[in-house]
Scaffold this motif. Structure first.
Motif, PDB file in Angstrom:
ATOM      1  N   SER A 155       0.839  -1.196   0.000  1.00  0.00           N
ATOM      2  CA  SER A 155       0.000   0.000   0.000  1.00  0.00           C
ATOM      3  C   SER A 155       0.874   1.246   0.000  1.00  0.00           C
ATOM      4  CB  SER A 155      -0.893   0.027   1.239  1.00  0.00           C
ATOM      5  OG  SER A 155      -1.458   1.320   1.367  1.00  0.00           O
ATOM      6  N   SER A 214      -2.283   3.189   6.127  1.00  0.00           N
ATOM      7  CA  SER A 214      -2.695   1.972   5.426  1.00  0.00           C
ATOM      8  C   SER A 214      -3.231   0.918   6.385  1.00  0.00           C
ATOM      9  CB  SER A 214      -1.488   1.404   4.675  1.00  0.00           C
ATOM     10  OG  SER A 214      -1.665   0.025   4.440  1.00  0.00           O
ATOM     11  N   GLU A 215      -4.370   0.356   6.038  1.00  0.00           N
ATOM     12  CA  GLU A 215      -4.970  -0.705   6.854  1.00  0.00           C
ATOM     13  C   GLU A 215      -4.210  -2.021   6.676  1.00  0.00           C
ATOM     14  OE1 GLU A 215      -6.930   0.216   8.924  1.00  0.00           O
ATOM     15  OE2 GLU A 215      -7.981   1.969   8.140  1.00  0.00           O
ATOM     16  N   THR A 216      -3.785  -2.309   5.445  1.00  0.00           N
ATOM     17  CA  THR A 216      -3.088  -3.583   5.219  1.00  0.00           C
ATOM     18  C   THR A 216      -1.711  -3.585   5.884  1.00  0.00           C
ATOM     19  OG1 THR A 216      -2.302  -2.775   3.074  1.00  0.00           O
ATOM     20  CG2 THR A 216      -4.268  -4.161   3.065  1.00  0.00           C
ATOM     21  N   PRO A 275      -3.870  -4.416  -0.359  1.00  0.00           N
ATOM     22  CA  PRO A 275      -5.192  -3.825  -0.560  1.00  0.00           C
ATOM     23  C   PRO A 275      -5.851  -4.394  -1.813  1.00  0.00           C
ATOM     24  CG  PRO A 275      -3.454  -2.134  -0.674  1.00  0.00           C
ATOM     25  CD  PRO A 275      -2.776  -3.461  -0.532  1.00  0.00           C
ATOM     26  N   MET A 276      -7.188  -4.376  -1.836  1.00  0.00           N
ATOM     27  CA  MET A 276      -7.861  -4.683  -3.103  1.00  0.00           C
ATOM     28  C   MET A 276      -7.833  -3.429  -3.953  1.00  0.00           C
ATOM     29  SD  MET A 276     -11.781  -5.842  -4.017  1.00  0.00           S
ATOM     30  CE  MET A 276     -11.630  -7.599  -3.813  1.00  0.00           C
ATOM     31  N   ASN A 325      -9.146  -2.273  -7.672  1.00  0.00           N
ATOM     32  CA  ASN A 325      -9.911  -2.603  -8.878  1.00  0.00           C
ATOM     33  C   ASN A 325     -10.161  -4.108  -8.994  1.00  0.00           C
ATOM     34  OD1 ASN A 325     -10.067   0.147  -9.562  1.00  0.00           O
ATOM     35  ND2 ASN A 325      -7.922   0.050 -10.190  1.00  0.00           N
ATOM     36  N   LEU A 326     -10.647  -4.630  -7.864  1.00  0.00           N
ATOM     37  CA  LEU A 326     -11.084  -6.031  -7.741  1.00  0.00           C
ATOM     38  C   LEU A 326      -9.935  -7.037  -7.734  1.00  0.00           C
ATOM     39  CD1 LEU A 326     -14.184  -5.892 -10.153  1.00  0.00           C
ATOM     40  CD2 LEU A 326     -14.091  -5.379  -7.696  1.00  0.00           C
ATOM     41  N   ALA A 365     -10.323  -3.984   1.796  1.00  0.00           N
ATOM     42  CA  ALA A 365     -11.097  -3.451   0.670  1.00  0.00           C
ATOM     43  C   ALA A 365     -12.082  -2.418   1.205  1.00  0.00           C
ATOM     44  CB  ALA A 365     -11.849  -4.559  -0.058  1.00  0.00           C
ATOM     45  N   GLY A 366     -12.293  -1.390   0.411  1.00  0.00           N
ATOM     46  CA  GLY A 366     -13.206  -0.326   0.826  1.00  0.00           C
ATOM     47  C   GLY A 366     -14.630  -0.822   0.976  1.00  0.00           C
ATOM     48  N   GLY A 367     -15.027  -1.732   0.093  1.00  0.00           N
ATOM     49  CA  GLY A 367     -16.363  -2.313   0.153  1.00  0.00           C
ATOM     50  C   GLY A 367     -16.324  -3.696   0.768  1.00  0.00           C
ATOM     51  N   TYR A 377     -17.269  -9.608  -0.570  1.00  0.00           N
ATOM     52  CA  TYR A 377     -16.388 -10.372  -1.453  1.00  0.00           C
ATOM     53  C   TYR A 377     -16.120 -11.786  -0.929  1.00  0.00           C
ATOM     54  CZ  TYR A 377     -15.208  -5.752  -3.366  1.00  0.00           C
ATOM     55  OH  TYR A 377     -15.251  -4.512  -3.936  1.00  0.00           O
ATOM     56  N   THR A 437     -13.626  -0.890   4.658  1.00  0.00           N
ATOM     57  CA  THR A 437     -12.765   0.070   5.374  1.00  0.00           C
ATOM     58  C   THR A 437     -13.261   1.508   5.214  1.00  0.00           C
ATOM     59  OG1 THR A 437     -11.266   0.258   3.466  1.00  0.00           O
ATOM     60  CG2 THR A 437     -10.659  -1.338   5.178  1.00  0.00           C
TER      61      THR A 437
HETATM   62  C1  LIG Z   1      -6.736   2.530  -6.811  1.00  0.00           C
HETATM   63  C2  LIG Z   1      -7.710   1.962  -5.822  1.00  0.00           C
HETATM   64  C3  LIG Z   1      -8.565   0.942  -6.223  1.00  0.00           C
HETATM   65  C4  LIG Z   1      -9.472   0.407  -5.320  1.00  0.00           C
HETATM   66  N1  LIG Z   1     -10.292  -0.612  -5.721  1.00  0.00           N
HETATM   67  C5  LIG Z   1     -11.189  -1.137  -4.855  1.00  0.00           C
HETATM   68  C6  LIG Z   1     -12.067  -2.187  -5.260  1.00  0.00           C
HETATM   69  O1  LIG Z   1     -12.028  -2.682  -6.367  1.00  0.00           O
HETATM   70  N2  LIG Z   1     -12.953  -2.652  -4.348  1.00  0.00           N
HETATM   71  C7  LIG Z   1     -13.029  -2.160  -3.075  1.00  0.00           C
HETATM   72  O2  LIG Z   1     -13.846  -2.640  -2.286  1.00  0.00           O
HETATM   73  N3  LIG Z   1     -12.182  -1.178  -2.655  1.00  0.00           N
HETATM   74  C8  LIG Z   1     -11.285  -0.657  -3.502  1.00  0.00           C
HETATM   75  N4  LIG Z   1     -10.431   0.325  -3.097  1.00  0.00           N
HETATM   76  C9  LIG Z   1     -10.406   0.715  -1.676  1.00  0.00           C
HETATM   77  C10 LIG Z   1      -9.255   0.051  -0.944  1.00  0.00           C
HETATM   78  O3  LIG Z   1      -9.251  -1.350  -1.138  1.00  0.00           O
HETATM   79  C11 LIG Z   1      -9.353   0.349   0.562  1.00  0.00           C
HETATM   80  O4  LIG Z   1      -9.292   1.745   0.750  1.00  0.00           O
HETATM   81  C12 LIG Z   1      -8.279  -0.347   1.382  1.00  0.00           C
HETATM   82  O5  LIG Z   1      -8.508  -0.050   2.740  1.00  0.00           O
HETATM   83  C13 LIG Z   1      -6.886   0.100   0.973  1.00  0.00           C
HETATM   84  O6  LIG Z   1      -5.904  -0.578   1.750  1.00  0.00           O
HETATM   85  P1  LIG Z   1      -4.735   0.271   2.422  1.00  0.00           P
HETATM   86  O7  LIG Z   1      -5.427   1.130   3.469  1.00  0.00           O
HETATM   87  O8  LIG Z   1      -3.810  -0.702   3.017  1.00  0.00           O
HETATM   88  O9  LIG Z   1      -4.104   1.116   1.359  1.00  0.00           O
HETATM   89  C14 LIG Z   1      -9.527   0.885  -3.979  1.00  0.00           C
HETATM   90  C15 LIG Z   1      -8.654   1.907  -3.595  1.00  0.00           C
HETATM   91  C16 LIG Z   1      -7.767   2.453  -4.501  1.00  0.00           C
HETATM   92  C17 LIG Z   1      -6.835   3.543  -4.056  1.00  0.00           C
END
Ligand SMILES: Cc1cc2nc3c(=O)[nH]c(=O)nc-3n(C[C@H](O)[C@H](O)[C@H](O)COP(=O)(O)O)c2cc1C
Length: 202
Positions: free
Chosen positions: A9, A15-17, A94-95, A97-98, A140-142, A145, A181
């Motif tokens: 990340s 970052s959560e991960t 992190p996820m 774009n799926l 993942a933000g959503g 899954y 998240t």
């Molecule tokens: C470029 C990008 C693409 C993402 N794609 C998805 C996605 O496909 N599905 C989803 O649920 N969240 C998506 N997210 C949200 C991240 O998965 C989420 O914010 C996660 O907590 C990021 O991990 P991190 O905090 O370790 O960076 C996306 C975020 C970014 C920046």
């Protein structure tokens, strides 16, 4: 025990991960104080993409003795050596774009190497990175899954990681998920991730 700890990340302390993968490695360290940890930050030092020189070098094709091919393979060798030296691989991912972030894909493209981590098919295909365990800290933000969830079909992260690690011989894989998240279900997602870390047998 040797642990390889990877993060990808770009969000640093936010970052959560990164928080999750660190918590998992700390749990291993508490249980195995003598464990060695090699840490690699793929966001800060992204691996090179596969190039023509890399392909010539990796497959031993004409041109594989050029300086360019040797340099490309030297980088790959370093990453493969780190992987092969590890008993446990912990990856914060992190996820995006799926699927997985591009820097993690670049690392995978460097370490899935003929004659180093697998003997190519056919008919002699054989995985070479055997006897290891991998734990993925996914955020993942959503949500939805998970297996049986309404968006399971959109999850191209877990199945891909499971397949490509199995391809090189790492079938002992576990996932810690922090879903939702960035929405109103965040608290629930965090609790569930913490429970998964607690449940990990290390
Ligand atoms: C470029 C990008 C693409 C993402 N794609 C998805 C996605 O496909 N599905 C989803 O649920 N969240 C998506 N997210 C949200 C991240 O998965 C989420 O914010 C996660 O907590 C990021 O991990 P991190 O905090 O370790 O960076 C996306 C975020 C970014 C920046």
């Amino acid at each position: 025990m040797q642990i390889l700890h990877l993060d990808c990340s770009p969000l640093g302390d936010h970052s959560e991960t990164r928080k999750l993968s660190r918590t998992i490695v700390e749990k291993f360290k508490r249980a195995h104080p003598d464990a060695g940890v090699v840490y690699r930050d793929l966001a800060v030092n992204p691996p090179s993409f596969v190039s023509a020189a890399w392909i010539l070098g990796a497959f031993g094709l004409p041109g594989s003795d050029s300086a360019e091919a040797k340099a490309a393979i030297a980088e790959s060798d370093m990453l493969v050596d780190e992987l092969l030296a590890a008993d446990v691989i912990v990856i914060g991912a992190p996820m995006y774009n799926l699927s997985i972030p591009a820097v993690l894909k670049a690392w995978i493209d460097q370490i899935v190497r003929p004659m180093r981590t697998f003997i190519p098919p056919p008919p002699a295909y054989k995985p070479l990175a055997v006897g290891k365990r991998a734990i993925f800290a996914i955020a993942a933000g959503g949500g939805g899954y998970d297996e049986g969830g309404p968006r399971q079909q959109f999850n191209h992260e877990d199945p891909y990681l499971r397949s490509i690690f199995a391809f090189i011989g790492i079938e002992d894989v576990q996932f810690v998920h922090f879903y939702n998240t960035v929405n109103e279900r965040r608290e629930q997602g965090e609790r569930s991730a913490q429970q998964s870390v607690k449940d990990l047998v290390v």
